[in-house]
Design a protein around this motif. Sequence first.
Motif, PDB file in Angstrom:
ATOM      1  N   ALA A 299       0.817  -1.221   0.000  1.00 51.01           N
ATOM      2  CA  ALA A 299       0.000   0.000   0.000  1.00 51.01           C
ATOM      3  C   ALA A 299       0.845   1.262   0.000  1.00 51.01           C
ATOM      4  CB  ALA A 299      -0.939   0.004   1.205  1.00 51.01           C
ATOM      5  N   LEU A 300       1.982   1.223   0.717  1.00 53.78           N
ATOM      6  CA  LEU A 300       2.820   2.418   0.853  1.00 53.78           C
ATOM      7  C   LEU A 300       3.979   2.435  -0.134  1.00 53.78           C
ATOM      8  CD1 LEU A 300       2.754   2.652   4.729  1.00 53.78           C
ATOM      9  CD2 LEU A 300       1.534   4.091   3.089  1.00 53.78           C
TER      10      LEU A 300
ATOM     11  N   PRO B 298      -0.365   7.326   3.213  1.00 48.37           N
ATOM     12  CA  PRO B 298      -0.943   8.553   3.729  1.00 48.37           C
ATOM     13  C   PRO B 298       0.021   9.243   4.681  1.00 48.37           C
ATOM     14  CG  PRO B 298      -1.820   6.665   4.938  1.00 48.37           C
ATOM     15  CD  PRO B 298      -0.885   6.135   3.884  1.00 48.37           C
ATOM     16  N   PRO B 299      -0.239  10.413   5.091  1.00 45.11           N
ATOM     17  CA  PRO B 299      -1.269  11.340   4.634  1.00 45.11           C
ATOM     18  C   PRO B 299      -0.888  11.991   3.312  1.00 45.11           C
ATOM     19  CG  PRO B 299      -0.055  12.277   6.473  1.00 45.11           C
ATOM     20  CD  PRO B 299       0.505  10.911   6.228  1.00 45.11           C
ATOM     21  N   ASP B 300      -1.547  13.117   2.979  1.00 39.13           N
ATOM     22  CA  ASP B 300      -1.345  13.743   1.666  1.00 39.13           C
ATOM     23  C   ASP B 300       0.117  14.020   1.346  1.00 39.13           C
ATOM     24  OD1 ASP B 300      -3.995  13.658   1.025  1.00 39.13           O
ATOM     25  OD2 ASP B 300      -4.380  15.771   1.393  1.00 39.13           O
TER      26      ASP B 300
ATOM     27  N   ALA C  19      -9.906   0.990  13.208  1.00 44.35           N
ATOM     28  CA  ALA C  19      -8.975   1.811  13.984  1.00 44.35           C
ATOM     29  C   ALA C  19      -7.570   1.225  13.911  1.00 44.35           C
ATOM     30  CB  ALA C  19      -9.439   1.895  15.435  1.00 44.35           C
ATOM     31  N   GLY C  20      -6.574   2.056  14.132  1.00 45.38           N
ATOM     32  CA  GLY C  20      -5.191   1.615  14.163  1.00 45.38           C
ATOM     33  C   GLY C  20      -4.458   1.921  12.871  1.00 45.38           C
ATOM     34  N   PHE C  21      -3.141   1.736  12.912  1.00 44.21           N
ATOM     35  CA  PHE C  21      -2.277   2.079  11.786  1.00 44.21           C
ATOM     36  C   PHE C  21      -2.637   1.300  10.529  1.00 44.21           C
ATOM     37  CE2 PHE C  21       1.811   1.546   9.453  1.00 44.21           C
ATOM     38  CZ  PHE C  21       1.989   2.869   9.089  1.00 44.21           C
ATOM     39  N   ALA C  22      -2.791  -0.013  10.630  1.00 38.51           N
ATOM     40  CA  ALA C  22      -3.106  -0.815   9.439  1.00 38.51           C
ATOM     41  C   ALA C  22      -4.469  -0.433   8.867  1.00 38.51           C
ATOM     42  CB  ALA C  22      -3.052  -2.309   9.761  1.00 38.51           C
ATOM     43  N   GLY C  23      -5.454  -0.231   9.719  1.00 39.62           N
ATOM     44  CA  GLY C  23      -6.780   0.173   9.249  1.00 39.62           C
ATOM     45  C   GLY C  23      -6.759   1.533   8.594  1.00 39.62           C
TER      46      GLY C  23
ATOM     47  N   TRP D  39      -6.995   4.613   3.486  1.00 37.14           N
ATOM     48  CA  TRP D  39      -6.369   5.544   2.536  1.00 37.14           C
ATOM     49  C   TRP D  39      -6.146   4.860   1.184  1.00 37.14           C
ATOM     50  CZ3 TRP D  39      -1.481   4.785   0.386  1.00 37.14           C
ATOM     51  CH2 TRP D  39      -1.052   5.818  -0.446  1.00 37.14           C
ATOM     52  N   SER D  40      -5.605   3.637   1.205  1.00 39.90           N
ATOM     53  CA  SER D  40      -5.287   2.971  -0.061  1.00 39.90           C
ATOM     54  C   SER D  40      -6.544   2.597  -0.851  1.00 39.90           C
ATOM     55  CB  SER D  40      -4.392   1.751   0.158  1.00 39.90           C
ATOM     56  OG  SER D  40      -5.052   0.753   0.878  1.00 39.90           O
ATOM     57  N   ALA D  41      -7.678   2.494  -0.172  1.00 39.24           N
ATOM     58  CA  ALA D  41      -8.948   2.228  -0.853  1.00 39.24           C
ATOM     59  C   ALA D  41      -9.571   3.508  -1.414  1.00 39.24           C
ATOM     60  CB  ALA D  41      -9.924   1.553   0.113  1.00 39.24           C
ATOM     61  N   GLY D  42      -8.953   4.659  -1.135  1.00 39.16           N
ATOM     62  CA  GLY D  42      -9.460   5.930  -1.644  1.00 39.16           C
ATOM     63  C   GLY D  42     -10.700   6.419  -0.940  1.00 39.16           C
ATOM     64  N   GLU D  43     -10.924   5.951   0.270  1.00 40.26           N
ATOM     65  CA  GLU D  43     -12.117   6.342   1.037  1.00 40.26           C
ATOM     66  C   GLU D  43     -11.918   7.715   1.685  1.00 40.26           C
ATOM     67  OE1 GLU D  43     -14.921   4.584   1.170  1.00 40.26           O
ATOM     68  OE2 GLU D  43     -14.060   3.001  -0.066  1.00 40.26           O
ATOM     69  N   PRO D  44     -13.027   8.464   1.883  1.00 42.37           N
ATOM     70  CA  PRO D  44     -12.907   9.755   2.584  1.00 42.37           C
ATOM     71  C   PRO D  44     -12.521   9.526   4.047  1.00 42.37           C
ATOM     72  CG  PRO D  44     -15.210   9.206   2.224  1.00 42.37           C
ATOM     73  CD  PRO D  44     -14.401   8.173   1.498  1.00 42.37           C
ATOM     74  N   TRP D  45     -11.732  10.436   4.596  1.00 45.40           N
ATOM     75  CA  TRP D  45     -11.268  10.272   5.974  1.00 45.40           C
ATOM     76  C   TRP D  45     -12.406  10.331   6.967  1.00 45.40           C
ATOM     77  CZ3 TRP D  45      -7.141   7.840   6.590  1.00 45.40           C
ATOM     78  CH2 TRP D  45      -6.018   8.042   5.789  1.00 45.40           C
ATOM     79  N   PHE D  46     -13.260  11.317   6.840  1.00 46.99           N
ATOM     80  CA  PHE D  46     -14.347  11.466   7.801  1.00 46.99           C
ATOM     81  C   PHE D  46     -15.658  11.570   7.037  1.00 46.99           C
ATOM     82  CE2 PHE D  46     -10.566  13.109   9.860  1.00 46.99           C
ATOM     83  CZ  PHE D  46     -10.567  12.338  11.011  1.00 46.99           C
ATOM     84  N   GLU D  47     -16.631  10.815   7.470  1.00 44.72           N
ATOM     85  CA  GLU D  47     -17.924  10.778   6.783  1.00 44.72           C
ATOM     86  C   GLU D  47     -18.967  11.511   7.572  1.00 44.72           C
ATOM     87  OE1 GLU D  47     -18.235   6.560   6.470  1.00 44.72           O
ATOM     88  OE2 GLU D  47     -16.824   6.497   4.847  1.00 44.72           O
TER      89      GLU D  47
END
Length: 181
Positions: A17-18, A63-65, A164-168, A173-181
Motif C-alpha cells: 500500500a505504501l 498517507p497522509p497527503d 482503527a489503528g495504523f493498518a486500518g 487511505w489505499s482504498a481511496g475512502e474519505p477520511w471522515f464521513e
Amino acid sequence: MDTEHADPAVIAELRDALCADDEGKSALGWPGVHAFEAEHGVTLPEPYRTFVAEVSDGSFAGPPDFGLVALAALPSDWGDGRPERVLAKPFPLTAAWLWEEDEEPDEELIDRVFNDGSIVLGTDGCGAYWHLVVTGPHRGQVWMITGEGAAPFGAEFGQGGGEAGFAGWVRHWSAGEPWFE
C-alpha cells in the motif's frame, strides 16, 4: 487491532500500500527502533513498529497527503516554538474534542494533545496532523489533530469507515475512502 504482535500478512499489505519496495533499505532496523524506544521510554505499537524496523522509515506515497514522515521526524509545516514533545507521557484524550467550540479552551491541555504520548505520522497540510498514539488508553490508534480539535480515526469512533489503528488507517487511505464521513 493487535498492537503487540505483527502479522506478516499485514506487514506485506502495508509494504504494498505504501509502495515501500526498496527491500528494507529505508527501514530503521531493529537496533534503530530499540534505540528510539529507549530514548523516549515507549514501545511502539504494532504493526507500525515492525513496519519502520523492517520495511520503511517513512513513505512518499502517503498517507497522509504529504507522505508518512520518518519515525524521529516532524512534518515540514510543524513550526518552531512548540512545547517539547514527551512521548512517554500518556496521550491525554480518550474521546474527540473540538476545542474551538469552547469559550475558554484549556491551552495547556491542547499543547499536551499535540505533544504527549504520540508520534506524528504526517500532515495533510494546513495544520492537520495525523498522530499514532504510543502511550495511554488509546495506544495504537491514529488521531487527526488540528488547530480546531482532535478526533480518533475509525468506524468504532464514528470517524471514517475504516478499522482503527495504523493498518486500518492505511487500508482506508489505499482504498481511496474519505477520511471522515
